[in-house]
Design a protein around this motif. Structure first.
Motif, PDB file in Angstrom:
ATOM      1  N   TYR A 151       0.858  -1.188   0.000  1.00  0.00           N
ATOM      2  CA  TYR A 151       0.000   0.000   0.000  1.00  0.00           C
ATOM      3  C   TYR A 151       0.895   1.239   0.000  1.00  0.00           C
ATOM      4  CZ  TYR A 151       0.972   0.286   5.030  1.00  0.00           C
ATOM      5  OH  TYR A 151       1.586   0.373   6.255  1.00  0.00           O
ATOM      6  N   SER A 152       0.392   2.296  -0.656  1.00  0.00           N
ATOM      7  CA  SER A 152       1.148   3.537  -0.820  1.00  0.00           C
ATOM      8  C   SER A 152       0.486   4.654  -0.023  1.00  0.00           C
ATOM      9  CB  SER A 152       1.238   3.927  -2.292  1.00  0.00           C
ATOM     10  OG  SER A 152       1.880   2.907  -3.045  1.00  0.00           O
ATOM     11  N   TYR A 153       1.272   5.658   0.329  1.00  0.00           N
ATOM     12  CA  TYR A 153       0.775   6.784   1.119  1.00  0.00           C
ATOM     13  C   TYR A 153       1.760   7.937   0.976  1.00  0.00           C
ATOM     14  CZ  TYR A 153       4.043   4.418   4.251  1.00  0.00           C
ATOM     15  OH  TYR A 153       5.154   3.777   4.771  1.00  0.00           O
ATOM     16  N   TRP A 154       1.303   9.121   1.407  1.00  0.00           N
ATOM     17  CA  TRP A 154       2.123  10.336   1.370  1.00  0.00           C
ATOM     18  C   TRP A 154       2.593  10.666   2.775  1.00  0.00           C
ATOM     19  CZ3 TRP A 154       3.719  12.500  -3.087  1.00  0.00           C
ATOM     20  CH2 TRP A 154       2.998  12.211  -4.245  1.00  0.00           C
ATOM     21  N   LEU A 155       3.837  11.186   2.874  1.00  0.00           N
ATOM     22  CA  LEU A 155       4.418  11.607   4.139  1.00  0.00           C
ATOM     23  C   LEU A 155       4.818  13.080   4.058  1.00  0.00           C
ATOM     24  CD1 LEU A 155       6.740   8.598   5.085  1.00  0.00           C
ATOM     25  CD2 LEU A 155       4.580   9.229   6.149  1.00  0.00           C
ATOM     26  N   TYR A 156       4.679  13.758   5.189  1.00  0.00           N
ATOM     27  CA  TYR A 156       5.058  15.165   5.285  1.00  0.00           C
ATOM     28  C   TYR A 156       5.997  15.314   6.473  1.00  0.00           C
ATOM     29  CZ  TYR A 156       0.927  15.619   2.344  1.00  0.00           C
ATOM     30  OH  TYR A 156      -0.001  15.472   1.341  1.00  0.00           O
ATOM     31  N   GLY A 157       7.227  15.777   6.187  1.00  0.00           N
ATOM     32  CA  GLY A 157       8.223  16.005   7.244  1.00  0.00           C
ATOM     33  C   GLY A 157       8.509  17.488   7.404  1.00  0.00           C
ATOM     34  N   ARG A 158       8.638  17.902   8.636  1.00  0.00           N
ATOM     35  CA  ARG A 158       8.909  19.314   8.930  1.00  0.00           C
ATOM     36  C   ARG A 158       9.931  19.397  10.044  1.00  0.00           C
ATOM     37  NH1 ARG A 158       4.377  23.993  10.211  1.00  0.00           N
ATOM     38  NH2 ARG A 158       5.841  25.735  10.429  1.00  0.00           N
ATOM     39  N   CYS A 159      11.014  20.153   9.768  1.00  0.00           N
ATOM     40  CA  CYS A 159      12.099  20.313  10.738  1.00  0.00           C
ATOM     41  C   CYS A 159      12.420  21.792  10.914  1.00  0.00           C
ATOM     42  CB  CYS A 159      13.367  19.578  10.290  1.00  0.00           C
ATOM     43  SG  CYS A 159      13.159  17.780  10.129  1.00  0.00           S
ATOM     44  N   THR A 160      12.774  22.136  12.127  1.00  0.00           N
ATOM     45  CA  THR A 160      13.255  23.488  12.458  1.00  0.00           C
ATOM     46  C   THR A 160      14.692  23.346  12.936  1.00  0.00           C
ATOM     47  OG1 THR A 160      11.025  24.199  13.070  1.00  0.00           O
ATOM     48  CG2 THR A 160      12.869  25.531  13.863  1.00  0.00           C
ATOM     49  N   SER A 217      18.012  20.651  16.228  1.00  0.00           N
ATOM     50  CA  SER A 217      17.079  20.252  15.181  1.00  0.00           C
ATOM     51  C   SER A 217      15.856  19.610  15.826  1.00  0.00           C
ATOM     52  CB  SER A 217      17.738  19.263  14.211  1.00  0.00           C
ATOM     53  OG  SER A 217      16.790  18.786  13.291  1.00  0.00           O
ATOM     54  N   THR A 218      14.690  20.032  15.386  1.00  0.00           N
ATOM     55  CA  THR A 218      13.415  19.479  15.854  1.00  0.00           C
ATOM     56  C   THR A 218      12.590  19.075  14.641  1.00  0.00           C
ATOM     57  OG1 THR A 218      13.470  20.943  17.783  1.00  0.00           O
ATOM     58  CG2 THR A 218      11.354  19.882  17.244  1.00  0.00           C
ATOM     59  N   CYS A 219      12.267  17.790  14.535  1.00  0.00           N
ATOM     60  CA  CYS A 219      11.572  17.260  13.348  1.00  0.00           C
ATOM     61  C   CYS A 219      10.299  16.538  13.762  1.00  0.00           C
ATOM     62  CB  CYS A 219      12.486  16.308  12.574  1.00  0.00           C
ATOM     63  SG  CYS A 219      13.971  17.105  11.898  1.00  0.00           S
ATOM     64  N   ARG A 220       9.391  16.522  12.833  1.00  0.00           N
ATOM     65  CA  ARG A 220       8.122  15.823  13.027  1.00  0.00           C
ATOM     66  C   ARG A 220       7.644  15.304  11.687  1.00  0.00           C
ATOM     67  NH1 ARG A 220       3.647  19.283  15.924  1.00  0.00           N
ATOM     68  NH2 ARG A 220       4.193  20.586  14.122  1.00  0.00           N
ATOM     69  N   THR A 221       7.197  14.041  11.657  1.00  0.00           N
ATOM     70  CA  THR A 221       6.747  13.414  10.414  1.00  0.00           C
ATOM     71  C   THR A 221       5.307  12.931  10.614  1.00  0.00           C
ATOM     72  OG1 THR A 221       8.996  12.681   9.986  1.00  0.00           O
ATOM     73  CG2 THR A 221       7.271  11.675   8.669  1.00  0.00           C
ATOM     74  N   LYS A 222       4.479  13.184   9.655  1.00  0.00           N
ATOM     75  CA  LYS A 222       3.087  12.742   9.731  1.00  0.00           C
ATOM     76  C   LYS A 222       2.570  12.422   8.326  1.00  0.00           C
ATOM     77  CE  LYS A 222       1.178  17.441   9.505  1.00  0.00           C
ATOM     78  NZ  LYS A 222       0.298  18.423  10.188  1.00  0.00           N
ATOM     79  N   ARG A 223       1.484  11.687   8.308  1.00  0.00           N
ATOM     80  CA  ARG A 223       0.872  11.308   7.035  1.00  0.00           C
ATOM     81  C   ARG A 223      -0.102  12.380   6.596  1.00  0.00           C
ATOM     82  NH1 ARG A 223      -0.431   4.819   6.886  1.00  0.00           N
ATOM     83  NH2 ARG A 223       1.663   4.101   7.450  1.00  0.00           N
TER      84      ARG A 223
END
Length: 301
Positions: free
Chosen positions: A272-281, A295-301
């Motif tokens: 199965y396929s899906y999209w991921l969004y990563g955001r880092c400061t 560095s502070t990162c967070r990943t979510k779908r």
């Protein structure tokens, strides 16, 4: 026994029955009263309704009298001649309905026949719900067996080669980052088919770079070196003042956003396929030799 009335020898004319002497009149009244008591005893007078007073007479129910003015029958319309009469279409043949059932003195309506369309709809609904239930059970079993988790995006290191404002409002910068893509699953492998990383100062996009597709096997981390160059990007007046103050304080804050297309393989069949969004400061020291401070990162779908 025949009783002869003592006045039977008198004449039948009414004038002859009335005596002229008062003594004879009193004698006549006494004789008539004695004869009445001998022929009708007192008990019979009490029981006979003809001898009762008017207030003691038995009351009979009043009978309803017919109305004085009877209703006249309404005039009936005469049917039109046969030539003007409409001949209605014959009703469709109706199926004979069985007689109503009777249980313990209760009349139940006759059973109705179900239409074929209703049977088809019921079968379709039953099949649909069976598929839904089976699909839910399969997904639950797969989740309990594989326990899939989303990949993680982090910034391991970063360098700020230079950053300055040309003509007082155009930003030029050079940043190198080392991106870390981690697959935490022990039974699932992940393929990254589309990876784009963007560099932001506050909410302004200043650089972007694409990464070649790659795969991360079970419990594996893949690193990608991303070179981001900013050239002649216009900043707003508040952002220009903020950047100048951060360079003087030796703390430059940048944002890194990633946009990924991943596919997880649960064995050779289930994928199965899906999209991921990563955001880092990330916070770096001032150029020309700026290094990563935090560095502070967070990943979510």
């Amino acid at each position: 026994m025949k009783i002869n009335h003592p006045l039977s020898h008198l004449k039948t004319h009414p004038s002859s029955l009335i005596p002229s002497d008062p003594t004879n009149l009193s004698l006549l009244l006494f004789i008539s009263t004695a004869l009445d008591n001998s022929m009708f005893p007192p008990k019979e007078k009490e029981n006979n309704p003809h001898f009762l007073p008017r207030h003691q007479l038995p009351q009979q129910p009043r009978q309803k009298q017919p109305p004085r003015h009877p209703k006249q029958p309404s005039q009936q319309r005469q049917p039109p001649p046969p030539s003007q009469q409409r001949h209605p279409a014959p009703p469709p043949p109706s199926t004979p309905t069985p007689p109503p059932r009777r249980i313990d003195g209760l009349h139940l309506p006759p059973p109705r026949q179900t239409r074929p369309l209703a049977w088809c709809f019921a079968v379709f609904c039953a099949i649909f719900w069976v598929i839904i239930i089976l699909g839910g059970l399969i997904v639950l079993i797969v989740y309990l067996v594989y326990r899939p988790q989303s990949p993680r995006f982090k910034i391991s290191s970063a360098t700020l080669n230079y950053a300055y404002l040309d003509m007082g409002y155009l930003l030029n910068a050079d940043v190198n980052i080392l991106a870390n893509f981690t697959n935490p699953n022990r039974k699932v492998s992940v393929d990254f088919s589309y990876v784009v990383i963007g560099l932001y100062y506050q909410d302004t996009l200043i650089a972007t770079q694409a990464v070649q597709p790659f795969a991360a096997t079970r419990v594996e981390s893949r690193f990608a070196n991303v070179h981001l160059v900013t050239s002649q990007v216009r900043l707003s007046l508040p952002d220009r003042k903020r950047l100048a103050g951060q360079i003087e304080n030796n703390r430059v804050e940048l944002k890194v956003k990633g946009f990924f297309r991943a596919r997880s393989s649960l064995g050779p069949v289930l994928r199965y396929s899906y999209w991921l969004y990563g955001r880092c400061t990330i916070i770096l020291t001032a150029p020309p030799s700026g290094v990563l401070v935090s560095s502070t990162c967070r990943t979510k779908r």
